[in-house]
Design a protein around this motif. Structure first.
Motif, PDB file in Angstrom:
ATOM      1  N   ARG A  94       2.829  13.807  -5.127  1.00 50.12           N
ATOM      2  CA  ARG A  94       2.904  13.322  -6.505  1.00 50.12           C
ATOM      3  C   ARG A  94       2.229  11.971  -6.719  1.00 50.12           C
ATOM      4  N   ALA A  95       2.368  11.048  -5.770  1.00 52.52           N
ATOM      5  CA  ALA A  95       1.748   9.728  -5.967  1.00 52.52           C
ATOM      6  C   ALA A  95       0.231   9.883  -6.123  1.00 52.52           C
ATOM      7  N   TYR A  96      -0.354  10.697  -5.280  1.00 49.95           N
ATOM      8  CA  TYR A  96      -1.797  10.916  -5.344  1.00 49.95           C
ATOM      9  C   TYR A  96      -2.180  11.669  -6.623  1.00 49.95           C
ATOM     10  N   LEU A  97      -1.421  12.728  -6.940  1.00 53.28           N
ATOM     11  CA  LEU A  97      -1.754  13.564  -8.088  1.00 53.28           C
ATOM     12  C   LEU A  97      -1.497  12.870  -9.423  1.00 53.28           C
ATOM     13  N   LYS A  98      -0.653  11.845  -9.422  1.00 54.00           N
ATOM     14  CA  LYS A  98      -0.381  11.108 -10.661  1.00 54.00           C
ATOM     15  C   LYS A  98      -1.288   9.891 -10.831  1.00 54.00           C
ATOM     16  N   SER A  99      -2.117   9.609  -9.851  1.00 53.79           N
ATOM     17  CA  SER A  99      -2.997   8.447  -9.970  1.00 53.79           C
ATOM     18  C   SER A  99      -3.991   8.690 -11.110  1.00 53.79           C
ATOM     19  N   PRO A 100      -4.266   7.667 -11.922  1.00 50.86           N
ATOM     20  CA  PRO A 100      -5.141   7.843 -13.098  1.00 50.86           C
ATOM     21  C   PRO A 100      -6.515   8.405 -12.757  1.00 50.86           C
ATOM     22  N   GLU A 101      -7.089   7.945 -11.650  1.00 52.65           N
ATOM     23  CA  GLU A 101      -8.425   8.444 -11.313  1.00 52.65           C
ATOM     24  C   GLU A 101      -8.405   9.927 -10.943  1.00 52.65           C
ATOM     25  N   TYR A 102      -7.301  10.362 -10.334  1.00 53.67           N
ATOM     26  CA  TYR A 102      -7.256  11.767  -9.945  1.00 53.67           C
ATOM     27  C   TYR A 102      -6.937  12.676 -11.131  1.00 53.67           C
ATOM     28  N   ILE A 103      -6.171  12.191 -12.086  1.00 52.75           N
ATOM     29  CA  ILE A 103      -5.820  13.012 -13.245  1.00 52.75           C
ATOM     30  C   ILE A 103      -7.074  13.504 -13.951  1.00 52.75           C
ATOM     31  N   GLN A 104      -8.067  12.635 -14.119  1.00 55.51           N
ATOM     32  CA  GLN A 104      -9.311  13.043 -14.777  1.00 55.51           C
ATOM     33  C   GLN A 104     -10.052  14.102 -13.965  1.00 55.51           C
ATOM     34  N   ILE A 105     -10.084  13.903 -12.664  1.00 54.44           N
ATOM     35  CA  ILE A 105     -10.751  14.887 -11.792  1.00 54.44           C
ATOM     36  C   ILE A 105     -10.052  16.236 -11.910  1.00 54.44           C
ATOM     37  N   ARG A 106      -8.733  16.221 -11.804  1.00 62.68           N
ATOM     38  CA  ARG A 106      -7.960  17.463 -11.826  1.00 62.68           C
ATOM     39  C   ARG A 106      -8.148  18.223 -13.125  1.00 62.68           C
ATOM     40  N   LYS A 107      -8.133  17.533 -14.226  1.00 57.87           N
ATOM     41  CA  LYS A 107      -8.243  18.214 -15.521  1.00 57.87           C
ATOM     42  C   LYS A 107      -9.610  18.871 -15.702  1.00 57.87           C
ATOM     43  N   SER A 108     -10.630  18.331 -15.077  1.00 57.11           N
ATOM     44  CA  SER A 108     -11.955  18.929 -15.217  1.00 57.11           C
ATOM     45  C   SER A 108     -12.248  19.964 -14.126  1.00 57.11           C
ATOM     46  N   GLN A 109     -11.476  19.947 -13.061  1.00 55.68           N
ATOM     47  CA  GLN A 109     -11.781  20.786 -11.905  1.00 55.68           C
ATOM     48  C   GLN A 109     -11.000  22.104 -11.878  1.00 55.68           C
ATOM     49  N   TYR A 110      -9.841  22.132 -12.519  1.00 58.48           N
ATOM     50  CA  TYR A 110      -8.983  23.316 -12.431  1.00 58.48           C
ATOM     51  C   TYR A 110      -8.794  23.957 -13.799  1.00 58.48           C
ATOM     52  N   ALA A 111      -8.438  25.231 -13.768  1.00 66.62           N
ATOM     53  CA  ALA A 111      -8.182  25.963 -15.012  1.00 66.62           C
ATOM     54  C   ALA A 111      -7.067  25.265 -15.788  1.00 66.62           C
ATOM     55  N   PRO A 112      -7.155  25.269 -17.109  1.00 67.98           N
ATOM     56  CA  PRO A 112      -6.143  24.582 -17.915  1.00 67.98           C
ATOM     57  C   PRO A 112      -4.710  25.032 -17.626  1.00 67.98           C
ATOM     58  N   GLU A 113      -4.515  26.329 -17.373  1.00 71.27           N
ATOM     59  CA  GLU A 113      -3.170  26.837 -17.094  1.00 71.27           C
ATOM     60  C   GLU A 113      -2.631  26.245 -15.785  1.00 71.27           C
ATOM     61  N   PHE A 114      -3.497  26.166 -14.788  1.00 76.97           N
ATOM     62  CA  PHE A 114      -3.056  25.624 -13.502  1.00 76.97           C
ATOM     63  C   PHE A 114      -2.841  24.116 -13.597  1.00 76.97           C
ATOM     64  N   SER A 115      -3.695  23.436 -14.319  1.00 76.82           N
ATOM     65  CA  SER A 115      -3.525  21.999 -14.515  1.00 76.82           C
ATOM     66  C   SER A 115      -2.210  21.721 -15.239  1.00 76.82           C
ATOM     67  N   ALA A 116      -1.875  22.548 -16.226  1.00 81.25           N
ATOM     68  CA  ALA A 116      -0.596  22.408 -16.937  1.00 81.25           C
ATOM     69  C   ALA A 116       0.570  22.679 -15.989  1.00 81.25           C
ATOM     70  N   PHE A 117       0.401  23.640 -15.082  1.00 79.49           N
ATOM     71  CA  PHE A 117       1.433  23.926 -14.088  1.00 79.49           C
ATOM     72  C   PHE A 117       1.657  22.710 -13.189  1.00 79.49           C
ATOM     73  N   ILE A 118       0.579  22.064 -12.772  1.00 77.81           N
ATOM     74  CA  ILE A 118       0.693  20.859 -11.946  1.00 77.81           C
ATOM     75  C   ILE A 118       1.453  19.775 -12.711  1.00 77.81           C
ATOM     76  N   ASP A 119       1.090  19.565 -13.965  1.00 78.99           N
ATOM     77  CA  ASP A 119       1.777  18.557 -14.786  1.00 78.99           C
ATOM     78  C   ASP A 119       3.270  18.860 -14.890  1.00 78.99           C
ATOM     79  N   LYS A 120       3.590  20.116 -15.131  1.00 78.51           N
ATOM     80  CA  LYS A 120       4.996  20.520 -15.253  1.00 78.51           C
ATOM     81  C   LYS A 120       5.733  20.284 -13.935  1.00 78.51           C
TER      82      LYS A 120
END
Length: 145
Positions: A111-137
């Motif tokens: 979570r610390a890595y996945l919640k970092s601001p720089e990674y959030i932008q990467i994740r949102k552009s790299q993964y399908a919106p449904e999966f990115s929403a799953f990660i957020d949840k």
């Protein structure tokens, strides 16, 4: 029109109908085979992630402490490998409670890595919106936020 001609026409219609049904069954079999292949690939990928996690427990629980740049980069790739396999699992089994729980638990480890601001932008552009929403949840439900 004689009975024989009518029977011939009915036979032609029946043959065409059976051909259409056969084609429909073939399409269903191909789709089922593709789904089975995707599921097997997803499981294999996740199995490899777990194997890597056993080999690198410091990455599996994000215990990096005072890490070198090389170690941080290795950890980032480790998480990417996990997310790649997790996305495959999620896409193959989107409504499976057990898989969703297992993936959520793994997401929480990072979570610390996945919640970092720089990674959030990467994740949102790299993964399908449904999966990115799953990660957020999943991140929202982690204990010890």
């Amino acid at each position: 029109m004689t009975r024989l001609e009518k029977a011939g026409q009915l036979s032609s219609i029946g043959t065409a109908f059976l051909a259409v049904v056969g084609l429909w069954v073939a399409v269903l079999q191909i789709r089922a085979s593709e789904q089975t292949q995707r599921e097997a690939s997803a499981r294999d990928s996740y199995k490899e992630y777990l194997k890597l996690a056993m080999e690198k427990p410091e990455f599996a629980e994000a215990r990096l402490g005072k890490s070198t740049t090389s170690t941080k980069a290795s950890y980032a790739w480790f998480v990417e490998y996990f997310l790649y396999s997790a996305e495959q699992i999620y896409q193959s089994f989107p409504n499976d409670k057990e898989w969703n729980f297992a993936l959520s638990e793994q997401i929480c480890y990072h979570r610390a890595y996945l919640k970092s601001p720089e990674y959030i932008q990467i994740r949102k552009s790299q993964y399908a919106p449904e999966f990115s929403a799953f990660i957020d949840k999943a991140l929202d439900t982690c204990k010890g936020k």
